[in-house]
Design a protein around this motif. Structure first.
Motif, PDB file in Angstrom:
ATOM      1  N   ASP A 144     -29.413  18.225  48.748  1.00 17.70           N
ATOM      2  CA  ASP A 144     -28.303  17.599  48.726  1.00 17.70           C
ATOM      3  C   ASP A 144     -28.527  16.116  48.320  1.00 17.70           C
ATOM      4  OD1 ASP A 144     -29.032  17.860  51.235  1.00 17.70           O
ATOM      5  OD2 ASP A 144     -27.154  17.203  52.051  1.00 17.70           O
ATOM      6  N   LEU A 145     -29.453  15.438  49.168  1.00 14.45           N
ATOM      7  CA  LEU A 145     -29.557  14.011  49.054  1.00 14.45           C
ATOM      8  C   LEU A 145     -30.128  13.643  47.550  1.00 14.45           C
ATOM      9  CD1 LEU A 145     -31.215  12.809  52.333  1.00 14.45           C
ATOM     10  CD2 LEU A 145     -29.063  12.669  51.722  1.00 14.45           C
ATOM     11  N   ALA A 146     -31.042  14.688  47.123  1.00 17.26           N
ATOM     12  CA  ALA A 146     -31.425  14.429  45.691  1.00 17.26           C
ATOM     13  C   ALA A 146     -30.188  14.309  44.655  1.00 17.26           C
ATOM     14  CB  ALA A 146     -32.525  15.279  45.419  1.00 17.26           C
ATOM     15  N   ILE A 147     -29.425  15.272  44.669  1.00 15.86           N
ATOM     16  CA  ILE A 147     -28.312  15.488  44.129  1.00 15.86           C
ATOM     17  C   ILE A 147     -27.416  14.462  44.086  1.00 15.86           C
ATOM     18  CG2 ILE A 147     -26.155  16.923  43.681  1.00 15.86           C
ATOM     19  CD1 ILE A 147     -27.971  19.355  44.422  1.00 15.86           C
ATOM     20  N   GLU A 148     -26.964  13.916  45.245  1.00 14.28           N
ATOM     21  CA  GLU A 148     -26.205  12.768  45.511  1.00 14.28           C
ATOM     22  C   GLU A 148     -26.844  11.503  44.986  1.00 14.28           C
ATOM     23  OE1 GLU A 148     -25.672  12.753  49.760  1.00 14.28           O
ATOM     24  OE2 GLU A 148     -24.207  14.322  49.723  1.00 14.28           O
ATOM     25  N   ALA A 149     -28.213  11.337  45.114  1.00 19.10           N
ATOM     26  CA  ALA A 149     -28.726  10.151  44.627  1.00 19.10           C
ATOM     27  C   ALA A 149     -28.825  10.383  43.079  1.00 19.10           C
ATOM     28  CB  ALA A 149     -30.233  10.124  44.936  1.00 19.10           C
ATOM     29  N   SER A 150     -28.951  11.472  42.404  1.00 21.13           N
ATOM     30  CA  SER A 150     -28.981  11.479  40.918  1.00 21.13           C
ATOM     31  C   SER A 150     -27.572  11.131  40.318  1.00 21.13           C
ATOM     32  CB  SER A 150     -29.263  12.802  40.749  1.00 21.13           C
ATOM     33  OG  SER A 150     -29.083  13.173  39.124  1.00 21.13           O
ATOM     34  N   ALA A 151     -26.523  11.579  41.018  1.00 22.38           N
ATOM     35  CA  ALA A 151     -25.305  10.829  40.660  1.00 22.38           C
ATOM     36  C   ALA A 151     -25.038   9.350  40.791  1.00 22.38           C
ATOM     37  CB  ALA A 151     -23.967  11.674  41.839  1.00 22.38           C
ATOM     38  N   LEU A 152     -25.675   8.743  41.266  1.00 21.63           N
ATOM     39  CA  LEU A 152     -25.569   7.388  41.692  1.00 21.63           C
ATOM     40  C   LEU A 152     -26.651   6.543  40.706  1.00 21.63           C
ATOM     41  CD1 LEU A 152     -25.539   6.881  45.368  1.00 21.63           C
ATOM     42  CD2 LEU A 152     -23.565   6.827  43.914  1.00 21.63           C
ATOM     43  N   ILE A 153     -27.707   7.289  40.092  1.00 22.06           N
ATOM     44  CA  ILE A 153     -28.625   6.423  39.190  1.00 22.06           C
ATOM     45  C   ILE A 153     -27.826   6.319  37.896  1.00 22.06           C
ATOM     46  CG2 ILE A 153     -30.700   6.497  37.999  1.00 22.06           C
ATOM     47  CD1 ILE A 153     -31.533   8.469  40.333  1.00 22.06           C
ATOM     48  N   GLU A 154     -27.777   4.952  37.376  1.00 21.22           N
ATOM     49  CA  GLU A 154     -27.125   4.599  36.229  1.00 21.22           C
ATOM     50  C   GLU A 154     -28.100   5.005  35.124  1.00 21.22           C
ATOM     51  OE1 GLU A 154     -26.328   0.338  36.408  1.00 21.22           O
ATOM     52  OE2 GLU A 154     -24.954   0.488  38.131  1.00 21.22           O
ATOM     53  N   ARG A 155     -29.468   5.017  35.168  1.00 22.63           N
ATOM     54  CA  ARG A 155     -30.277   5.368  33.897  1.00 22.63           C
ATOM     55  C   ARG A 155     -30.193   6.854  33.670  1.00 22.63           C
ATOM     56  NH1 ARG A 155     -36.834   4.772  33.623  1.00 22.63           N
ATOM     57  NH2 ARG A 155     -37.001   5.780  31.504  1.00 22.63           N
ATOM     58  N   GLU A 156     -29.756   6.948  32.490  1.00 14.48           N
ATOM     59  CA  GLU A 156     -29.980   8.631  32.212  1.00 14.48           C
ATOM     60  C   GLU A 156     -30.946   9.360  32.320  1.00 14.48           C
ATOM     61  OE1 GLU A 156     -27.684  11.277  28.648  1.00 14.48           O
ATOM     62  OE2 GLU A 156     -28.360   9.101  28.290  1.00 14.48           O
ATOM     63  N   HIS A 157     -30.998  10.555  33.139  1.00 14.63           N
ATOM     64  CA  HIS A 157     -32.191  11.171  33.300  1.00 14.63           C
ATOM     65  C   HIS A 157     -31.686  12.728  33.611  1.00 14.63           C
ATOM     66  CE1 HIS A 157     -30.220  10.658  37.055  1.00 14.63           C
ATOM     67  NE2 HIS A 157     -30.591  11.540  37.724  1.00 14.63           N
ATOM     68  N   ARG A 158     -32.627  13.573  33.752  1.00  9.08           N
ATOM     69  CA  ARG A 158     -32.369  15.074  34.030  1.00  9.08           C
ATOM     70  C   ARG A 158     -33.092  15.302  35.368  1.00  9.08           C
ATOM     71  NH1 ARG A 158     -29.592  14.690  30.436  1.00  9.08           N
ATOM     72  NH2 ARG A 158     -29.758  15.553  28.370  1.00  9.08           N
ATOM     73  N   LEU A 159     -32.120  16.170  36.145  1.00  7.08           N
ATOM     74  CA  LEU A 159     -32.648  16.439  37.494  1.00  7.08           C
ATOM     75  C   LEU A 159     -33.110  18.051  37.547  1.00  7.08           C
ATOM     76  CD1 LEU A 159     -32.996  16.083  40.605  1.00  7.08           C
ATOM     77  CD2 LEU A 159     -30.535  16.699  40.894  1.00  7.08           C
ATOM     78  N   ALA A 160     -34.304  18.118  37.894  1.00  2.21           N
ATOM     79  CA  ALA A 160     -34.740  19.717  37.718  1.00  2.21           C
ATOM     80  C   ALA A 160     -35.034  20.110  39.173  1.00  2.21           C
ATOM     81  CB  ALA A 160     -35.966  19.879  36.954  1.00  2.21           C
ATOM     82  N   VAL A 161     -34.704  21.388  39.470  1.00  2.00           N
ATOM     83  CA  VAL A 161     -34.943  22.140  40.724  1.00  2.00           C
ATOM     84  C   VAL A 161     -35.764  23.369  40.523  1.00  2.00           C
ATOM     85  CG1 VAL A 161     -34.179  22.950  43.107  1.00  2.00           C
ATOM     86  CG2 VAL A 161     -32.906  21.223  41.840  1.00  2.00           C
ATOM     87  N   VAL A 162     -36.999  23.543  41.120  1.00  2.00           N
ATOM     88  CA  VAL A 162     -37.781  24.638  40.828  1.00  2.00           C
ATOM     89  C   VAL A 162     -38.297  25.126  42.349  1.00  2.00           C
ATOM     90  CG1 VAL A 162     -39.959  25.567  40.232  1.00  2.00           C
ATOM     91  CG2 VAL A 162     -38.800  23.873  38.751  1.00  2.00           C
ATOM     92  N   GLY A 163     -37.715  26.324  42.978  1.00  2.00           N
ATOM     93  CA  GLY A 163     -38.221  26.777  44.120  1.00  2.00           C
ATOM     94  C   GLY A 163     -37.410  28.174  44.649  1.00  2.00           C
ATOM     95  N   GLU A 164     -37.781  28.785  45.821  1.00  2.00           N
ATOM     96  CA  GLU A 164     -37.021  29.975  46.316  1.00  2.00           C
ATOM     97  C   GLU A 164     -36.061  29.414  46.912  1.00  2.00           C
ATOM     98  OE1 GLU A 164     -39.714  33.646  47.377  1.00  2.00           O
ATOM     99  OE2 GLU A 164     -40.836  31.755  47.934  1.00  2.00           O
ATOM    100  N   ASP A 165     -34.849  30.185  46.733  1.00  2.00           N
ATOM    101  CA  ASP A 165     -33.590  29.762  47.740  1.00  2.00           C
ATOM    102  C   ASP A 165     -33.805  30.395  49.035  1.00  2.00           C
ATOM    103  OD1 ASP A 165     -31.175  29.564  48.524  1.00  2.00           O
ATOM    104  OD2 ASP A 165     -30.466  31.230  48.160  1.00  2.00           O
ATOM    105  N   LYS A 166     -33.865  29.399  50.098  1.00  2.00           N
ATOM    106  CA  LYS A 166     -34.277  29.750  51.542  1.00  2.00           C
ATOM    107  C   LYS A 166     -32.921  29.587  52.317  1.00  2.00           C
ATOM    108  CE  LYS A 166     -38.178  31.676  51.479  1.00  2.00           C
ATOM    109  NZ  LYS A 166     -38.619  32.978  51.847  1.00  2.00           N
ATOM    110  N   GLY A 167     -31.588  29.763  51.898  1.00  2.00           N
ATOM    111  CA  GLY A 167     -30.277  29.550  52.597  1.00  2.00           C
ATOM    112  C   GLY A 167     -29.533  28.390  52.046  1.00  2.00           C
TER     113      GLY A 167
END
Length: 228
Positions: A144-167
């Motif tokens: 969730d912190l990575a997602i919130e930070a991504s929303a604040l970054i002015e430079r255009e980028h892509r956020l990728a998430v790779v991994g098993e869901d553990k809840g």
């Protein structure tokens, strides 16, 4: 589960008591149910063994006070502890335990250049930089912190998430949607050969963990030469 517990207590513990002679080293690596591990360490100590433990974490992932209390009890039983970070070294030394740092080293297969190219194309066909969160999706990993930070970054980028869901996948998906953060989701286990290609394909890897003793992600990323 009950059958595992019964086998552990009636077969594993007695076997270890017989197989390891007085004065020899009993080394317990990893983690299991905290009460069972504490009982095993105590049994070996009372049997005159030299008890060494190397844990993945020096805290309870489940945030259970009883587990943390049992960890402190274990530290009064063992003769030495092997840890994977200077932070853990300082923590267990404050408990009066002899501790040794063994930097985490992980096997990594050769990186497949074609696989790297495929992941880059999958994430960012337009060439935008990719910020990667890799590994299990658990509340303590703080995606969730990575997602919130991504929303604040002015430079255009892509956020990728790779991994098993553990809840924590559903909550993080909802957060990304609410903040308008586009995320490339790969919520599944990925074999190691492909996983190292994933790490090599990212522009930067983020590990916004609430707390950690060591990180296989960072150990592999360092070998890949990836920025973290």
């Amino acid at each position: 589960r009950p059958r595992i517990l019964v086998n552990w207590l009636l077969r594993t513990v007695p076997h270890l008591a017989r197989a390891i002679r007085r004065g020899e080293v009993f080394h317990f690596q990893g983690e299991f149910k905290a009460p069972i591990v504490s009982l095993l360490l105590l049994t070996q100590k009372l049997g005159g063994k030299r008890v060494v433990q190397s844990r993945h974490n020096t805290f309870s992932r489940a945030n259970r006070r009883t587990d943390d209390a049992l960890f402190r009890l274990d530290m009064r039983v063992v003769d030495a502890v092997i840890v994977f970070s200077l932070q853990d070294l300082r923590r267990v030394e404050r408990m009066g335990v002899r501790a040794y740092v063994s930097p985490l080293a992980q096997y990594s297969p050769p990186v497949d250049a074609d696989a790297v190219a495929r992941w880059k194309e999958r994430w960012s066909s337009d060439g935008l930089p990719v910020v990667l969160f890799a590994g299990q999706i658990r509340p303590d990993k703080r995606l969730d912190l990575a997602i919130e930070a991504s929303a604040l970054i002015e430079r255009e980028h892509r956020l990728a998430v790779v991994g098993e869901d553990k809840g924590d996948l559903e909550r993080c998906r909802e957060l990304a949607a609410a903040l308008g953060v586009p995320v490339s989701w790969t919520a599944e286990y990925v074999p190691l050969a492909d996983f190292v290609a994933i790490l090599a394909a990212a522009d930067v890897i983020v590990c916004p963990y609430e707390r950690a003793s060591q990180s296989g992600i960072l150990a592999l990323a360092r070998k890949m030469g990836a920025r973290t």
